[in-house]
Scaffold this active site. Structure first.
Site, PDB file in Angstrom:
ATOM      1  N   GLY A  50       0.790  -1.224   0.000  1.00  0.00           N
ATOM      2  CA  GLY A  50       0.000   0.000   0.000  1.00  0.00           C
ATOM      3  C   GLY A  50       0.823   1.275   0.000  1.00  0.00           C
ATOM      4  N   CYS A  51       2.140   1.132   0.034  1.00  0.00           N
ATOM      5  CA  CYS A  51       3.003   2.317   0.003  1.00  0.00           C
ATOM      6  C   CYS A  51       3.404   2.615  -1.443  1.00  0.00           C
ATOM      7  CB  CYS A  51       4.263   2.093   0.834  1.00  0.00           C
ATOM      8  SG  CYS A  51       3.973   2.097   2.591  1.00  0.00           S
ATOM      9  N   GLN A  52       3.481   3.900  -1.738  1.00  0.00           N
ATOM     10  CA  GLN A  52       3.902   4.330  -3.064  1.00  0.00           C
ATOM     11  C   GLN A  52       5.369   3.944  -3.300  1.00  0.00           C
ATOM     12  OE1 GLN A  52       3.091   8.462  -3.622  1.00  0.00           O
ATOM     13  NE2 GLN A  52       3.868   8.519  -5.696  1.00  0.00           N
ATOM     14  N   SER A  53       6.194   4.118  -2.280  1.00  0.00           N
ATOM     15  CA  SER A  53       7.598   3.714  -2.323  1.00  0.00           C
ATOM     16  C   SER A  53       7.729   2.351  -1.673  1.00  0.00           C
ATOM     17  CB  SER A  53       8.452   4.717  -1.541  1.00  0.00           C
ATOM     18  OG  SER A  53       8.353   6.003  -2.095  1.00  0.00           O
TER      19      SER A  53
END
Length: 139
Positions: A50-53
């Site tokens: 769920g993290c962009q990075s």
């Protein structure tokens, strides 16, 4: 220091920062201070969904306390995860599970983040609670 005391300290530190540019720089500086996660800990299991990075959080249980180590390939997420690690690492599973994340709204962090980064922040907080539940069950 309790988790709540650490959270209150962060809220006070953010109150001294005049604008979001200073807050952004403060978070980035926290990330620069975070000890890099060893490559063998950067696994799919430790990767936060769920993290962009890419963000990894690893936990280990020692002397009835949970300790976190983390890393990210993005400078802002690395600062955010560093903030979380500094607050929650070194506490019992009970203390972690009985704590809240209200300090995040108190410092206005979610408002400052893009929706995808805010989702990543929530995924990091959920992972910390998940580790506390998992290690509590192992007791």
């Amino acid at each position: 220091m309790t988790i709540k005391e650490k959270q209150n300290e962060i809220v006070e530190e953010f109150a001294f920062l005049e604008d979001w540019e200073q807050k952004y720089e403060y978070i980035i500086d926290l990330g620069k201070e975070l000890k890099p996660l060893p490559e063998d800990k950067k696994t799919e299991q430790n990767l936060i969904k769920g993290c962009q990075s890419q963000v990894w959080i690893n936990a280990h249980y020692d002397d009835e306390k949970l300790f976190f180590e983390a890393d990210s390939d993005g400078i802002l997420p690395k600062g955010i995860v560093s903030l979380l690690v500094s607050i929650y690492s070194g506490h019992s599973t009970d203390e972690i599970l009985n704590s809240d994340f209200d300090f995040i709204s108190e410092i206005g962090l979610q408002e400052f983040l893009s929706p995808s980064r805010a989702n990543g922040l929530m995924a990091m907080t959920k992972q910390i609670k998940f580790y506390a539940v998992a290690f509590q069950l192992k007791k």
